[in-house]
Design a protein around this motif. Structure first.
Motif, PDB file in Angstrom:
ATOM      1  N   ASP A 114      11.152  96.607   3.236  1.00 14.25           N
ATOM      2  CA  ASP A 114       9.827  96.673   2.618  1.00 14.25           C
ATOM      3  C   ASP A 114       9.038  95.412   2.911  1.00 14.25           C
ATOM      4  O   ASP A 114       9.551  94.287   2.760  1.00 14.25           O
ATOM      5  CB  ASP A 114       9.953  96.833   1.103  1.00 14.25           C
ATOM      6  CG  ASP A 114      10.466  98.209   0.710  1.00 14.25           C
ATOM      7  OD1 ASP A 114      11.020  98.898   1.574  1.00 14.25           O
ATOM      8  OD2 ASP A 114      10.330  98.575  -0.474  1.00 14.25           O
ATOM      9  N   ASP A 115       7.771  95.595   3.323  1.00 14.84           N
ATOM     10  CA  ASP A 115       6.829  94.490   3.376  1.00 14.84           C
ATOM     11  C   ASP A 115       6.017  94.504   2.086  1.00 14.84           C
ATOM     12  O   ASP A 115       6.394  95.178   1.127  1.00 14.84           O
ATOM     13  CB  ASP A 115       5.939  94.618   4.617  1.00 14.84           C
ATOM     14  CG  ASP A 115       6.752  94.496   5.902  1.00 14.84           C
ATOM     15  OD1 ASP A 115       7.736  93.731   5.893  1.00 14.84           O
ATOM     16  OD2 ASP A 115       6.415  95.167   6.887  1.00 14.84           O
ATOM     17  N   SER A 116       4.910  93.822   2.043  1.00 16.38           N
ATOM     18  CA  SER A 116       4.179  93.713   0.782  1.00 16.38           C
ATOM     19  C   SER A 116       3.678  95.065   0.279  1.00 16.38           C
ATOM     20  O   SER A 116       3.712  95.346  -0.922  1.00 16.38           O
ATOM     21  CB  SER A 116       2.995  92.755   0.941  1.00 16.38           C
ATOM     22  OG  SER A 116       2.159  93.180   2.014  1.00 16.38           O
ATOM     23  N   THR A 117       3.218  95.929   1.171  1.00 16.04           N
ATOM     24  CA  THR A 117       2.699  97.232   0.740  1.00 16.04           C
ATOM     25  C   THR A 117       3.307  98.403   1.505  1.00 16.04           C
ATOM     26  O   THR A 117       3.102  99.549   1.114  1.00 16.04           O
ATOM     27  CB  THR A 117       1.171  97.298   0.914  1.00 16.04           C
ATOM     28  OG1 THR A 117       0.835  97.073   2.299  1.00 16.04           O
ATOM     29  CG2 THR A 117       0.479  96.251   0.049  1.00 16.04           C
ATOM     30  N   ASP A 118       4.022  98.139   2.571  1.00 15.71           N
ATOM     31  CA  ASP A 118       4.541  99.200   3.424  1.00 15.71           C
ATOM     32  C   ASP A 118       6.046  99.073   3.601  1.00 15.71           C
ATOM     33  O   ASP A 118       6.643  98.036   3.297  1.00 15.71           O
ATOM     34  CB  ASP A 118       3.881  99.146   4.816  1.00 15.71           C
ATOM     35  CG  ASP A 118       2.368  99.179   4.738  1.00 15.71           C
ATOM     36  OD1 ASP A 118       1.843 100.005   3.976  1.00 15.71           O
ATOM     37  OD2 ASP A 118       1.717  98.372   5.439  1.00 15.71           O
ATOM     38  N   SER A 120       8.404  98.909   6.590  1.00 16.17           N
ATOM     39  CA  SER A 120       8.258  98.676   8.024  1.00 16.17           C
ATOM     40  C   SER A 120       9.409  99.238   8.853  1.00 16.17           C
ATOM     41  O   SER A 120       9.279  99.399  10.070  1.00 16.17           O
ATOM     42  CB  SER A 120       8.125  97.174   8.303  1.00 16.17           C
ATOM     43  OG  SER A 120       9.266  96.475   7.831  1.00 16.17           O
ATOM     44  N   ASP A 138      17.998  91.741   3.612  1.00 14.79           N
ATOM     45  CA  ASP A 138      16.600  92.140   3.418  1.00 14.79           C
ATOM     46  C   ASP A 138      16.362  93.644   3.489  1.00 14.79           C
ATOM     47  O   ASP A 138      15.210  94.079   3.549  1.00 14.79           O
ATOM     48  CB  ASP A 138      15.675  91.416   4.405  1.00 14.79           C
ATOM     49  CG  ASP A 138      15.844  89.908   4.356  1.00 14.79           C
ATOM     50  OD1 ASP A 138      15.879  89.362   3.231  1.00 14.79           O
ATOM     51  OD2 ASP A 138      15.961  89.277   5.415  1.00 14.79           O
ATOM     52  N   PRO A 167      12.181  97.608  -7.683  1.00 16.27           N
ATOM     53  CA  PRO A 167      11.246  98.053  -6.637  1.00 16.27           C
ATOM     54  C   PRO A 167      11.401  99.523  -6.267  1.00 16.27           C
ATOM     55  O   PRO A 167      10.401 100.216  -6.038  1.00 16.27           O
ATOM     56  CB  PRO A 167      11.597  97.141  -5.451  1.00 16.27           C
ATOM     57  CG  PRO A 167      12.165  95.915  -6.069  1.00 16.27           C
ATOM     58  CD  PRO A 167      12.937  96.408  -7.256  1.00 16.27           C
ATOM     59  N   TYR A 189       4.798 105.681  -1.528  1.00 16.16           N
ATOM     60  CA  TYR A 189       4.617 104.537  -0.634  1.00 16.16           C
ATOM     61  C   TYR A 189       3.316 104.696   0.149  1.00 16.16           C
ATOM     62  O   TYR A 189       2.981 105.801   0.603  1.00 16.16           O
ATOM     63  CB  TYR A 189       5.791 104.426   0.338  1.00 16.16           C
ATOM     64  CG  TYR A 189       7.091 104.025  -0.327  1.00 16.16           C
ATOM     65  CD1 TYR A 189       7.515 102.701  -0.338  1.00 16.16           C
ATOM     66  CD2 TYR A 189       7.903 104.975  -0.951  1.00 16.16           C
ATOM     67  CE1 TYR A 189       8.707 102.324  -0.946  1.00 16.16           C
ATOM     68  CE2 TYR A 189       9.091 104.609  -1.563  1.00 16.16           C
ATOM     69  CZ  TYR A 189       9.494 103.288  -1.557  1.00 16.16           C
ATOM     70  OH  TYR A 189      10.675 102.930  -2.160  1.00 16.16           O
TER      71      TYR A 189
END
Length: 242
Positions: A114-118, A120, A138, A167, A189
């Motif tokens: 996960d990135d900040s909003t997506d 990846s 990660d 999360p 998402y």
């Protein structure tokens, strides 16, 4: 129902994950409305065969667990674990990894970065008896039993942290759900990468080889240092799902 297992000559009682513990992450909301609470899967933590083994495991800040996920459905969705992430190792930007081995049955591991909003990267690894699956730093992960047989798997993990469930709970599950007809994207998402399928990979430099009981690494615990100090082994760990 007696869900105890014998390990090291002792009976062990599991931590039980109930359906009510999974409310936020179940795909089939209509089914869930009328479903009665029930036991979903069983976690047997901090196992060891001998007291000497326990001393070694504790000295290396490790824990050996076994999880049993019975075959079954959550409405339209295959039964799964709640899913979680691991925190970063203090003083680094690298999260703790984990390693699994399928002891009986078949497992589908879904990993996501996960990135900040997506999201990846999404990786699916299908594993059978004897297979090794290392969860790289990660990556959040869930385990799905999409077979008609009970799944029994073991894991080695560092004891210096608590898993992070929030999360995935806040997003109503992982980036994809596995239904009878295949994977479907979780609309909670903003965006999620397409699924990449990767085969289980061995790490012979860490003594992790298909069909070799990874509990035996208690005799050579230095090989499990990558679980407590992953920053020193990123070369090997980065190749796992590339």
């Amino acid at each position: 129902m007696d869900n105890k297992i014998t390990f090291g000559g002792k009976k062990h009682t599991p931590n039980v994950r109930m359906l009510s513990d999974m409310d936020e992450v179940v795909y089939d909301r209509k089914w869930l409305e009328n479903a009665e609470d029930r036991e979903l899967y069983y976690m047997y933590r901090d196992l060891y065969l001998t007291e000497d083994d326990h001393t070694v495991i504790s000295e290396y800040d490790l824990r050996y667990d076994i999880t049993i996920i019975p075959a079954g459905m959550l409405g339209d969705e295959y039964i799964k674990t709640a899913g979680h992430f691991h925190p970063v190792v203090p003083g680094t930007i690298i999260a703790y990894p984990e390693v699994y081995q399928v002891l009986e049955g078949e497992a589908t591991y879904l990993l996501q970065h996960d990135d900040s909003t997506d999201v990846s990267d999404v990786v699916v690894i299908r594993a059978s008896k004897g297979d090794i699956v290392v969860i790289p730093p990660d990556y959040g992960h869930i385990t799905i039993n999409a077979s008609s047989e009970d799944l029994k798997m073991a894991n080695w993990v560092c004891t210096s942290f608590s898993s992070i469930y929030r999360p995935i709970q806040e997003k109503a599950g992982a980036a994809y759900y596995l239904l009878k007809d295949g994977f479907v994207r979780n609309p909670s998402y903003n965006s999620a990468a397409e699924i990449r399928y990767v085969k289980p990979r061995e790490l012979p430099e860490f003594g992790l080889v298909h069909g070799k009981d990874m509990y035996e690494l208690v005799k050579d615990p230095e090989k499990l240092r990558f679980l407590t100090r992953p920053q020193e082994f990123m070369g090997s760990l980065s190749r796992l799902i590339s």
